[in-house]
Every structure is written in C-alpha cells, then in structure tokens.
Write a protein that holds these residues in place. Structure first.
Motif, PDB file in Angstrom:
ATOM      1  N   PRO A  18      64.633  15.222  53.985  1.00 34.14           N
ATOM      2  CA  PRO A  18      64.938  16.664  54.597  1.00 34.14           C
ATOM      3  C   PRO A  18      63.863  16.760  55.580  1.00 34.14           C
ATOM      4  O   PRO A  18      62.565  16.565  55.450  1.00 34.14           O
ATOM      5  CB  PRO A  18      65.101  17.573  53.684  1.00 34.14           C
ATOM      6  CG  PRO A  18      65.566  16.847  52.634  1.00 34.14           C
ATOM      7  CD  PRO A  18      64.880  15.476  52.484  1.00 34.14           C
ATOM      8  N   GLU A  19      64.222  17.067  57.054  1.00 33.72           N
ATOM      9  CA  GLU A  19      63.260  17.469  58.010  1.00 33.72           C
ATOM     10  C   GLU A  19      62.492  16.357  58.541  1.00 33.72           C
ATOM     11  O   GLU A  19      61.326  16.558  58.840  1.00 33.72           O
ATOM     12  CB  GLU A  19      62.448  18.766  57.641  1.00 33.72           C
ATOM     13  CG  GLU A  19      63.391  19.800  57.484  1.00 33.72           C
ATOM     14  CD  GLU A  19      62.670  21.249  57.656  1.00 33.72           C
ATOM     15  OE1 GLU A  19      61.382  21.355  58.041  1.00 33.72           O
ATOM     16  OE2 GLU A  19      63.176  22.127  57.346  1.00 33.72           O
ATOM     17  N   SER A  49      62.518  14.256  64.164  1.00 34.33           N
ATOM     18  CA  SER A  49      62.219  15.136  65.135  1.00 34.33           C
ATOM     19  C   SER A  49      63.352  15.351  66.132  1.00 34.33           C
ATOM     20  O   SER A  49      63.650  16.442  66.781  1.00 34.33           O
ATOM     21  CB  SER A  49      60.715  14.994  65.710  1.00 34.33           C
ATOM     22  OG  SER A  49      59.815  15.049  64.932  1.00 34.33           O
ATOM     23  N   ARG A  57      71.607  17.464  60.696  1.00 32.63           N
ATOM     24  CA  ARG A  57      70.856  18.792  60.317  1.00 32.63           C
ATOM     25  C   ARG A  57      70.329  18.610  59.030  1.00 32.63           C
ATOM     26  O   ARG A  57      69.170  19.235  58.655  1.00 32.63           O
ATOM     27  CB  ARG A  57      72.196  19.853  60.204  1.00 32.63           C
ATOM     28  CG  ARG A  57      71.581  21.174  59.360  1.00 32.63           C
ATOM     29  CD  ARG A  57      72.362  22.302  59.489  1.00 32.63           C
ATOM     30  NE  ARG A  57      73.680  22.263  58.642  1.00 32.63           N
ATOM     31  CZ  ARG A  57      74.656  23.212  58.831  1.00 32.63           C
ATOM     32  NH1 ARG A  57      74.642  24.042  59.374  1.00 32.63           N
ATOM     33  NH2 ARG A  57      75.731  22.529  58.012  1.00 32.63           N
ATOM     34  N   LYS A  89      64.006  18.232  61.886  1.00 31.09           N
ATOM     35  CA  LYS A  89      63.280  19.421  61.645  1.00 31.09           C
ATOM     36  C   LYS A  89      63.971  20.499  62.214  1.00 31.09           C
ATOM     37  O   LYS A  89      64.836  20.490  63.036  1.00 31.09           O
ATOM     38  CB  LYS A  89      62.063  18.926  62.206  1.00 31.09           C
ATOM     39  CG  LYS A  89      61.221  18.071  61.517  1.00 31.09           C
ATOM     40  CD  LYS A  89      59.818  17.723  62.430  1.00 31.09           C
ATOM     41  CE  LYS A  89      59.110  16.749  61.499  1.00 31.09           C
ATOM     42  NZ  LYS A  89      57.716  16.248  62.243  1.00 31.09           N
ATOM     43  N   ARG A  90      63.474  21.814  61.662  1.00 32.03           N
ATOM     44  CA  ARG A  90      64.100  22.905  62.046  1.00 32.03           C
ATOM     45  C   ARG A  90      63.571  23.043  63.813  1.00 32.03           C
ATOM     46  O   ARG A  90      62.604  22.777  64.080  1.00 32.03           O
ATOM     47  CB  ARG A  90      63.356  24.177  61.442  1.00 32.03           C
ATOM     48  CG  ARG A  90      64.000  25.450  61.863  1.00 32.03           C
ATOM     49  CD  ARG A  90      65.141  25.763  61.091  1.00 32.03           C
ATOM     50  NE  ARG A  90      65.709  27.000  61.280  1.00 32.03           N
ATOM     51  CZ  ARG A  90      67.117  27.338  61.253  1.00 32.03           C
ATOM     52  NH1 ARG A  90      67.945  26.369  60.598  1.00 32.03           N
ATOM     53  NH2 ARG A  90      67.709  28.607  61.708  1.00 32.03           N
ATOM     54  N   GLY A  91      64.452  23.195  64.660  1.00 27.97           N
ATOM     55  CA  GLY A  91      64.116  23.275  66.198  1.00 27.97           C
ATOM     56  C   GLY A  91      64.488  21.925  66.513  1.00 27.97           C
ATOM     57  O   GLY A  91      64.126  21.523  67.929  1.00 27.97           O
ATOM     58  N   GLY A  92      64.718  20.690  65.706  1.00 27.75           N
ATOM     59  CA  GLY A  92      64.742  19.482  66.239  1.00 27.75           C
ATOM     60  C   GLY A  92      65.842  19.171  67.449  1.00 27.75           C
ATOM     61  O   GLY A  92      66.971  19.939  67.353  1.00 27.75           O
ATOM     62  N   VAL A 122      70.027  22.301  70.386  1.00 27.89           N
ATOM     63  CA  VAL A 122      69.453  22.414  69.094  1.00 27.89           C
ATOM     64  C   VAL A 122      70.674  22.795  68.177  1.00 27.89           C
ATOM     65  O   VAL A 122      71.381  23.391  68.516  1.00 27.89           O
ATOM     66  CB  VAL A 122      68.402  23.571  68.987  1.00 27.89           C
ATOM     67  CG1 VAL A 122      67.781  23.703  67.610  1.00 27.89           C
ATOM     68  CG2 VAL A 122      67.097  23.066  70.119  1.00 27.89           C
ATOM     69  N   ASP A 165      70.452  23.761  65.061  1.00 28.06           N
ATOM     70  CA  ASP A 165      70.142  24.645  64.069  1.00 28.06           C
ATOM     71  C   ASP A 165      71.256  25.893  63.897  1.00 28.06           C
ATOM     72  O   ASP A 165      71.614  26.461  64.834  1.00 28.06           O
ATOM     73  CB  ASP A 165      68.859  25.855  64.303  1.00 28.06           C
ATOM     74  CG  ASP A 165      67.735  24.731  64.121  1.00 28.06           C
ATOM     75  OD1 ASP A 165      67.692  23.877  63.871  1.00 28.06           O
ATOM     76  OD2 ASP A 165      66.283  25.372  64.677  1.00 28.06           O
ATOM     77  N   HIS A 166      71.799  25.925  62.588  1.00 23.20           N
ATOM     78  CA  HIS A 166      73.154  26.614  62.394  1.00 23.20           C
ATOM     79  C   HIS A 166      73.299  26.989  61.126  1.00 23.20           C
ATOM     80  O   HIS A 166      73.333  26.149  60.111  1.00 23.20           O
ATOM     81  CB  HIS A 166      74.249  25.777  62.974  1.00 23.20           C
ATOM     82  CG  HIS A 166      75.640  26.315  63.066  1.00 23.20           C
ATOM     83  ND1 HIS A 166      76.006  27.453  63.682  1.00 23.20           N
ATOM     84  CD2 HIS A 166      76.614  26.131  62.168  1.00 23.20           C
ATOM     85  CE1 HIS A 166      77.375  27.839  63.572  1.00 23.20           C
ATOM     86  NE2 HIS A 166      77.860  26.931  62.456  1.00 23.20           N
ATOM     87  N   GLU A 167      73.635  28.292  60.578  1.00 23.54           N
ATOM     88  CA  GLU A 167      74.134  28.653  59.664  1.00 23.54           C
ATOM     89  C   GLU A 167      75.597  28.272  59.202  1.00 23.54           C
ATOM     90  O   GLU A 167      76.466  28.654  59.927  1.00 23.54           O
ATOM     91  CB  GLU A 167      73.801  29.978  59.069  1.00 23.54           C
ATOM     92  CG  GLU A 167      72.233  30.240  59.420  1.00 23.54           C
ATOM     93  CD  GLU A 167      71.301  29.492  58.447  1.00 23.54           C
ATOM     94  OE1 GLU A 167      71.781  29.155  57.275  1.00 23.54           O
ATOM     95  OE2 GLU A 167      70.158  29.178  58.804  1.00 23.54           O
TER      96      GLU A 167
END
Length: 204
Positions: free
Chosen positions: A44-45, A48, A76, A80-83, A155, A157-159
């Motif tokens: 995870p993460e 980049s 996902r 990384k967050r914001g990757g 990006v 990032d998504h829930e």
C-alpha cells in the motif's frame, strides 16, 4: 526516483532491459506480469505515479481499459495519497472515456489536452519535462502519421467504488469510436514510407 515498467511480452522487456544495462541506468526495473495482477506486487502507498502510455483502447471491453474503474481500484491500493495517473494516448476515444470516468467519479483532473505538442507553450509551465521530452516508439510513429497526442493527468483519491460512465448519456462510445482514424503499425519503415502507406490505406 525508481522506475518500474510492467509488460507481458518478453521481447520488449528484453529490449528495455538491454538499454538500461547498456546505459548504466540504476533506478529502473522490469516486471513481467499480466496487468490484472499488478496490485499483488506492491505494498500500500508504495507507488507515486502511474503512466498509461499508448494503451489499447479496448473498444469492445470497457473493463479491460487501463483507465477503467476496474483498474483504478487496483491502482488505489498501491498509489500514495495524492498519487497521479498519467494517460498519454493517440486515441481520442480512450482520452474522452478517461475524462468521463474522472467526471462521474469526481476525480481531480490536473492537466488535460487533446493536442499536447500543439499546446506545449501553454502546458510547459504545468507539466514535468518528461511529459513532452520522453517519447515512446508508438508516440513517435503516430506523430509522424499526423495524429495528435492526448494527455490527461488526474488523482484517483476517492471514497467508495468507482463507477463506469453510463452509455451514451455520460460517454457516447459509438460517436468517439466513429471519429477514430486508422491505426496502422508499419514496423521499422521510414517515416516517408509510413506516410505513403497511410495515404494509400485511406484512399488519398
């Protein structure tokens, strides 16, 4: 920065590995695996950025497109967050489809253009140099044939679950398929020979 290239065809991996070895590039590696299993190779993460360069548009198989919700869910887990995911393609169909995926899932689009090199003066301050300085074999070939290069950076990032755009309300696949020009691969022909073959193919 470390670079990893994933591919299934051994001959192309060998060529890339040979280039890396001959040029003493120490931060590159190659992974021979099917893209469907890509998330099994990364923590995870750990990643980049992801580059999708001149992928098959997969006209008849939405879930096989490398920018589809199926694959975004895999990315996902390792980005990384914001990757950032970078899409570079000669296919207007794939570009418009990916834009629709971003829109229906409220993903943040950083840069988008239907003509990367035609708009380079505007885009140069917005993108890293490798976006326009590094060119793949297929990119060079399609540019010589006169195709514009589409570029999209976003990006993921998504829930929750990603969803496919509804057809045709949110993505008119028939229309964008109809505007695609012929994609002819001419191997190692010269640029002039490619142009001549292309003109012959379209009857000009």
């Amino acid at each position: 920065m470390r670079l990893l290239s994933g591919y299934i065809k051994g001959a192309r991996l060998w060529k890339g590995a040979k280039y890396v070895e001959s040029n003493h590039i120490s931060n590159a590696a190659f992974l021979r695996a099917r893209i469907e299993f890509i998330s099994a190779f990364f923590a995870p993460e750990e990643v980049s950025q992801i580059w999708l360069t001149f992928s098959d548009p997969q006209y008849k198989s939405p879930n096989s497109r490398l920018s589809s919700p199926v694959f975004l869910n895999k990315y996902r887990g390792m980005l990384k967050r914001g990757g950032v995911v970078h899409l570079k393609t000669d296919s207007r169909f794939l570009y418009e489809y990916t834009k629709a995926v971003c829109e229906v899932n409220s993903l943040k689009v950083l840069v988008q253009t239907e003509d990367l090199y035609g708009e380079l003066d505007r885009l140069r301050p917005l993108v890293d140099a490798e976006v326009y300085e590094v060119s793949t074999f297929y990119e060079t070939m399609f540019r010589e044939q006169g195709y514009k290069i589409n570029y999209l950076a976003f990006v993921i990032d998504h829930e929750g679950e990603y969803r496919q755009p509804m057809v045709p309300q949110e993505f008119d696949s028939d229309y964008w398929r109809s505007v695609e020009g012929p994609r002819l691969l001419f191997g190692h022909d010269s640029a002039e020979t490619r142009r001549r073959k292309l003109l012959d193919a379209v009857g000009q």
